[in-house]
Design a protein around this motif. Structure first.
Motif, PDB file in Angstrom:
ATOM      1  N   LYS A 133      -4.750   8.554   7.870  1.00 48.88           N
ATOM      2  CA  LYS A 133      -5.400   7.401   8.978  1.00 48.88           C
ATOM      3  C   LYS A 133      -6.660   6.902   7.925  1.00 48.88           C
ATOM      4  CE  LYS A 133      -6.848   6.464  13.091  1.00 48.88           C
ATOM      5  NZ  LYS A 133      -6.269   6.182  14.312  1.00 48.88           N
ATOM      6  N   HIS A 183       1.650   2.241   9.389  1.00 48.52           N
ATOM      7  CA  HIS A 183       0.863   1.309   8.858  1.00 48.52           C
ATOM      8  C   HIS A 183       1.189   0.146   8.991  1.00 48.52           C
ATOM      9  CE1 HIS A 183       2.526   1.036   5.387  1.00 48.52           C
ATOM     10  NE2 HIS A 183       2.117  -0.533   5.512  1.00 48.52           N
ATOM     11  N   TRP A 193      -8.598  -0.375   2.831  1.00 47.57           N
ATOM     12  CA  TRP A 193      -8.772  -1.405   3.757  1.00 47.57           C
ATOM     13  C   TRP A 193      -9.666  -1.639   4.787  1.00 47.57           C
ATOM     14  CZ3 TRP A 193      -4.627   1.450   1.999  1.00 47.57           C
ATOM     15  CH2 TRP A 193      -3.473   1.321   0.923  1.00 47.57           C
ATOM     16  N   PRO A 220      -4.031   1.126  10.430  1.00 46.97           N
ATOM     17  CA  PRO A 220      -3.226   2.612  10.628  1.00 46.97           C
ATOM     18  C   PRO A 220      -2.026   2.426  12.083  1.00 46.97           C
ATOM     19  CG  PRO A 220      -5.696   3.399   9.861  1.00 46.97           C
ATOM     20  CD  PRO A 220      -5.355   1.446   9.890  1.00 46.97           C
ATOM     21  N   ILE A 227      -0.327   5.426  -1.001  1.00 47.20           N
ATOM     22  CA  ILE A 227      -0.545   5.525   0.424  1.00 47.20           C
ATOM     23  C   ILE A 227      -0.162   7.161   0.007  1.00 47.20           C
ATOM     24  CG2 ILE A 227      -0.348   6.466   2.741  1.00 47.20           C
ATOM     25  CD1 ILE A 227      -0.559   3.715   3.296  1.00 47.20           C
ATOM     26  N   PRO A 271       0.639  -1.195   0.273  1.00 47.03           N
ATOM     27  CA  PRO A 271       0.210  -0.248   0.060  1.00 47.03           C
ATOM     28  C   PRO A 271       0.975   0.621   0.436  1.00 47.03           C
ATOM     29  CG  PRO A 271       0.293  -0.984   2.279  1.00 47.03           C
ATOM     30  CD  PRO A 271       1.212  -2.049   1.714  1.00 47.03           C
ATOM     31  N   VAL A 317      -4.086  -3.790   5.727  1.00 48.93           N
ATOM     32  CA  VAL A 317      -3.474  -2.615   5.978  1.00 48.93           C
ATOM     33  C   VAL A 317      -4.247  -1.912   6.694  1.00 48.93           C
ATOM     34  CG1 VAL A 317      -1.936  -0.544   5.489  1.00 48.93           C
ATOM     35  CG2 VAL A 317      -3.014  -2.381   3.357  1.00 48.93           C
ATOM     36  N   ILE A 351      -6.224   4.937   4.662  1.00 54.18           N
ATOM     37  CA  ILE A 351      -6.318   3.666   5.274  1.00 54.18           C
ATOM     38  C   ILE A 351      -7.169   3.275   5.609  1.00 54.18           C
ATOM     39  CG2 ILE A 351      -4.718   2.325   6.477  1.00 54.18           C
ATOM     40  CD1 ILE A 351      -2.774   4.464   6.837  1.00 54.18           C
TER      41      ILE A 351
END
Length: 281
Positions: free
Chosen positions: A265, A121, A272, A279, A56, A52, A277, A268
């Motif tokens: 945050k 993460h 997911w 935080p 990100i 990821p 994934v 993420i």
């Protein structure tokens, strides 16, 4: 954003890793004292694995970076050696793909002088099998495909311990030196580089393969289908931003700040939602 795909092969990456130089570490984040200018953004070249981490970073670049006065150039890597080589030789300003045990091993064995930020993460390790549907079906003498890198192998062994297949695994345990007491089921191990473990899931000789989280995501797999999944509670394996020691630039400090923002945050958690994934802040 200017995005480049690095195609350097794993073999060459491993060879280059033997010549990389540096040493030491420092976990403190750089200072953001200087002012960045959104009208004249500072380019930060960051290496990352595709999923990821690069996703990100793309979110940060598209939604947050411009107003903060930085412009991210994201370079993708498909292995775990080249990003640190590129950071050490100055091809990158920072990278984002690794956790603390892996980084510490890299700095110890290759002499890199790096510093890192706070965890961003966590991607849980997971064991997949094409032969068995439950972890309880793994037989005595089964063959497990496992990473060969010392920064991640104990993590995989601890995952097997959590599933009841191994016992008394230490932080420095190795698949090839387990005692009979540690390996009561007499499991056999096929060690390989982490980026090529995924195809072994379907190998008829393999009972289960332990796969890194980013390769699980790249392959479109889901940990809901795994036989065993690593717990992320109090995990020491959070991925973070890494830069060369002493290079406390305002742009890197700002990126470190943005990667721990409420917006990231939320991104993420939305992208997911099943926890593949999670935080770390």
């Amino acid at each position: 954003m200017r995005k480049a795909l690095t195609l350097l092969g794993t073999g060459l990456a491993a060879a280059l890793a033997l010549t990389a130089c540096g040493g030491g570490n420092n976990a403190s984040a750089p200072s953001a004292a200087a002012t960045l200018d959104p009208a004249n953004p500072t380019t930060v070249t960051v290496g990352a694995t595709p999923t990821p981490q690069a996703k990100i970073l793309e979110f940060v670049d598209q939604k947050l970076a411009k107003e903060a006065g930085i412009d991210l150039e994201i370079k993708e890597f498909d292995d775990y050696q080249t990003p640190n080589i590129a950071l050490s030789d100055g091809s990158l300003d920072a990278n984002y793909f690794q956790h603390l045990p892996f980084l510490e091993d890299q700095m110890k064995t290759k002499g890199y002088k790096f510093e890192h930020g706070a965890p961003i993460h966590i991607e849980p390790y997971a064991g997949f099998s094409a032969k068995h549907k439950k972890i309880s079906e793994i037989p005595d003498g089964a063959t497990i495909a496992i990473t060969n890198d010392p920064g991640n192998q104990p993590r995989a062994l601890k995952l097997l311990e959590s599933a009841g297949l191994l016992k008394d695994i230490k932080d420095d345990s190795s698949a090839l030196t387990l005692s009979d007491e540690q390996n009561p089921k007499k499991l056999k191990f096929e060690e390989n580089q982490p980026e090529i473990l995924l195809p072994l899931v379907k190998d008829p000789k393999i009972d289960m393969a332990i796969i890194n989280g980013n390769y699980i995501l790249d392959a479109g797999l889901n940990t809901d289908d795994a036989l065993v999944v690593e717990s992320v509670k109090d995990s020491p394996y959070g991925n973070f931003l890494v830069w060369r020691a002493g290079e406390e630039t305002p742009a890197i400090a700002k990126l470190e700040e943005l990667l721990h923002s409420p917006e990231v945050k939320a991104y993420i958690e939305k992208t997911w939602p099943n926890g593949d994934v999670t935080p770390a802040f």
